[in-house]
Design a protein around this motif. Structure first.
Motif, mmCIF file in Angstrom:
data_model
loop_
_atom_site.group_PDB
_atom_site.id
_atom_site.type_symbol
_atom_site.label_atom_id
_atom_site.label_comp_id
_atom_site.label_asym_id
_atom_site.label_seq_id
_atom_site.Cartn_x
_atom_site.Cartn_y
_atom_site.Cartn_z
ATOM 1 N N VAL A 269 28.935 77.215 73.604
ATOM 2 C CA VAL A 269 28.673 78.114 74.706
ATOM 3 C C VAL A 269 29.817 78.147 75.805
ATOM 4 N N SER A 270 30.232 79.190 76.182
ATOM 5 C CA SER A 270 31.416 79.381 76.921
ATOM 6 C C SER A 270 31.517 78.725 78.265
ATOM 7 N N VAL A 271 32.587 78.255 78.669
ATOM 8 C CA VAL A 271 32.587 77.509 80.043
ATOM 9 C C VAL A 271 32.092 78.594 81.086
ATOM 10 N N ALA A 272 32.305 79.681 81.124
ATOM 11 C CA ALA A 272 31.718 80.625 81.905
ATOM 12 C C ALA A 272 30.304 80.986 82.154
ATOM 13 N N SER A 273 29.800 80.795 80.939
ATOM 14 C CA SER A 273 28.383 80.802 80.938
ATOM 15 C C SER A 273 27.807 79.584 81.321
ATOM 16 N N VAL A 274 28.249 78.464 80.961
ATOM 17 C CA VAL A 274 27.738 77.159 81.448
ATOM 18 C C VAL A 274 27.822 77.208 83.059
ATOM 19 N N ALA A 275 29.028 77.608 83.478
ATOM 20 C CA ALA A 275 29.078 77.479 85.036
ATOM 21 C C ALA A 275 28.237 78.288 85.591
ATOM 22 N N ARG A 276 27.854 79.399 85.188
ATOM 23 C CA ARG A 276 26.711 80.250 85.874
ATOM 24 C C ARG A 276 25.418 79.701 85.723
ATOM 25 N N ARG A 277 25.022 79.177 84.740
ATOM 26 C CA ARG A 277 23.733 78.346 84.416
ATOM 27 C C ARG A 277 23.687 77.258 85.399
ATOM 28 N N LEU A 278 24.482 76.480 85.471
ATOM 29 C CA LEU A 278 24.643 75.383 86.504
ATOM 30 C C LEU A 278 24.695 75.699 87.850
ATOM 31 N N GLY A 279 25.127 76.831 88.276
ATOM 32 C CA GLY A 279 25.245 77.363 89.586
ATOM 33 C C GLY A 279 26.339 77.137 90.319
ATOM 34 N N HIS A 280 27.430 76.724 89.410
ATOM 35 C CA HIS A 280 28.627 76.238 90.195
ATOM 36 C C HIS A 280 29.374 77.323 90.969
ATOM 37 N N SER A 282 32.485 78.074 91.120
ATOM 38 C CA SER A 282 33.817 78.597 90.393
ATOM 39 C C SER A 282 33.856 78.027 89.180
ATOM 40 N N ILE A 283 34.376 78.731 87.967
ATOM 41 C CA ILE A 283 34.536 78.100 86.786
ATOM 42 C C ILE A 283 35.488 76.972 86.906
ATOM 43 N N ASN A 284 36.328 76.628 87.894
ATOM 44 C CA ASN A 284 37.176 75.753 87.956
ATOM 45 C C ASN A 284 36.427 74.503 88.248
ATOM 46 N N THR A 285 35.386 74.519 88.833
ATOM 47 C CA THR A 285 34.351 73.431 89.110
ATOM 48 C C THR A 285 33.920 72.748 87.701
ATOM 49 N N THR A 286 33.595 73.743 86.940
ATOM 50 C CA THR A 286 32.895 73.388 85.522
ATOM 51 C C THR A 286 34.306 72.695 84.853
ATOM 52 N N GLN A 287 35.208 73.283 84.773
ATOM 53 C CA GLN A 287 36.410 72.790 83.981
ATOM 54 C C GLN A 287 36.848 71.365 84.243
ATOM 55 N N ARG A 288 36.643 71.283 85.860
ATOM 56 C CA ARG A 288 37.189 69.814 86.479
ATOM 57 C C ARG A 288 36.027 68.719 85.990
ATOM 58 N N THR A 289 34.777 69.147 86.277
ATOM 59 C CA THR A 289 33.705 68.216 85.785
ATOM 60 C C THR A 289 33.624 67.814 84.212
ATOM 61 N N TYR A 290 34.045 68.876 83.262
ATOM 62 C CA TYR A 290 33.694 68.437 82.124
ATOM 63 C C TYR A 290 35.352 68.629 81.261
ATOM 64 N N LEU A 291 36.072 67.960 81.878
ATOM 65 C CA LEU A 291 37.470 68.436 81.465
ATOM 66 C C LEU A 291 37.690 67.420 80.085
ATOM 67 N N HIS A 292 36.904 66.467 80.105
ATOM 68 C CA HIS A 292 36.892 65.464 78.812
ATOM 69 C C HIS A 292 36.498 66.199 77.604
ATOM 70 N N ILE A 293 35.327 66.823 77.997
ATOM 71 C CA ILE A 293 34.741 67.473 76.784
ATOM 72 C C ILE A 293 35.448 68.886 76.543
ATOM 73 N N ILE A 294 36.135 69.494 77.322
ATOM 74 C CA ILE A 294 36.920 70.803 77.001
ATOM 75 C C ILE A 294 38.159 70.419 76.021
ATOM 76 N N ARG A 295 38.779 69.332 76.306
ATOM 77 C CA ARG A 295 40.054 68.550 75.718
ATOM 78 C C ARG A 295 39.391 68.217 74.181
ATOM 79 N N GLU A 296 38.210 67.835 74.184
ATOM 80 C CA GLU A 296 37.776 67.366 72.742
ATOM 81 C C GLU A 296 37.378 68.664 72.145
#
Length: 314
Positions: A269-280, A282-296
């Motif tokens: 699922v795209s980072v943008a969709s996850v950000a909207r679902r979580l109510g972040h 900005s997308i930057n918040t999602t990227q920072r929080t889940y950086l380890h997963i995104i790198r994987e």
């Protein structure tokens, strides 16, 4: 309420300036829970530097202040302390109360981080957890755990859910408020404007909650009994017992939110969709929080790209 701001002099104590700065710039403009963090920083400032004047706030004095705080706190907590002070210091610099930015090149130290609970569960571990839940015909905290696992709601958002928030026809749950579980109860605004959202529900969750809430008052929170308080620690204790029985890592309710997000990301699922679902916010918040997963996931993508390119000549 009109606040009178006393004229500040360079010889005034820094903690007095910070206290006034909070009243002028922060009071009423940030959430109560955030204001409490600023007030905690204020209390530490008074304790660690009671005699520090604005005029004496140079790089050495500021580094000593940060070092003293770091002796009893982890590095991330020390970083937060620094950021909250820096806002006031930059304004003092703009006002000509200090000549140079004392926070420049500050070195953030801190105690080694304590052993933390697991941040999220794997899909298999989550399945084992959900199998432990006792989902009876009555709305218990086990149902709250299930809803957070299925939606990624914040704890305060989940407590604020009412029957009216469900749209079973369109399989959505509207999030437009939170519950003041740290105070005396009652509805509060969401954390930010982006937190106001509609979350898609799977058909199984729709059927389960349709049966559970059909006879409940439409605008009353479904998980908070009248005149009673629900504590985060209480629900975390229930969740911990389920984790132990399921023989999986112990996580918190916030860890369930992380679990929800991580499973979506691992399912492509795209980072943008996850950000909207979580109510972040900005997308930057999602990227920072889940950086380890995104790198994987990026590493997995590189393998796919290489295989795809290699197959062009085969």
């Amino acid at each position: 309420m009109t606040t009178t701001f006393i004229t500040t002099k360079r010889t005034d104590l820094f903690h007095q300036y910070y206290s006034n700065w909070l009243i002028i710039y922060k009071e009423g403009s940030i959430r109560d829970v955030t204001m409490k963090k600023y007030r905690l920083t204020e209390s530490w400032l008074k304790k660690l530097a009671p005699d520090l004047r604005i005029v004496d706030l140079d790089r050495i004095a500021y580094q000593k202040l940060i070092n003293d705080y770091a002796e009893n706190h982890e590095r991330q907590t020390t970083m937060d302390f620094h950021h909250q002070l820096k806002g006031a210091i930059i304004d003092a610099l703009d006002e000509g109360l200090i000549d140079r930015d004392p926070t420049r090149k500050v070195i953030i130290k801190g105690k080694p981080p304590s052993q933390k609970k697991a941040k999220y569960l794997s899909r298999y571990e989550l399945q084992k957890l959900l199998a432990q839940l006792k989902l009876t015909e009555q709305l218990t905290m086990d149902w709250l755990i299930l809803l957070v696992a299925k939606t990624g709601l914040r704890f305060s958002e989940a407590l604020a859910v009412t029957p009216k928030d469900f749209d079973f026809l369109h399989q959505t749950l509207s999030i437009d408020k939170t519950w003041n579980y740290k105070g005396e109860g009652g509805f509060l605004p969401t954390k930010n404007r982006s937190s106001i959202r509609k979350i898609k529900l799977d058909w199984q969750t729709v059927i389960q909650f349709f049966t559970l809430i059909k006879n409940l008052p439409p605008q009353k929170p479904i998980f908070v009994p009248p005149k009673k308080k629900i504590y985060n620690s209480t629900v975390n204790d229930i969740l911990e017992r389920h984790c132990i029985k399921a023989d999986i890592p112990i996580i918190s309710m916030h860890g369930l939110r992380h679990t929800h997000a991580s499973l979506l990301l691992f399912s492509d699922v795209s980072v943008a969709s996850v950000a909207r679902r979580l109510g972040h916010s900005s997308i930057n918040t999602t990227q920072r929080t889940y950086l380890h997963i995104i790198r994987e996931l990026e590493s997995k993508d590189i393998d796919l790209i290489m295989r795809s390119l290699s197959s062009l000549l085969s």
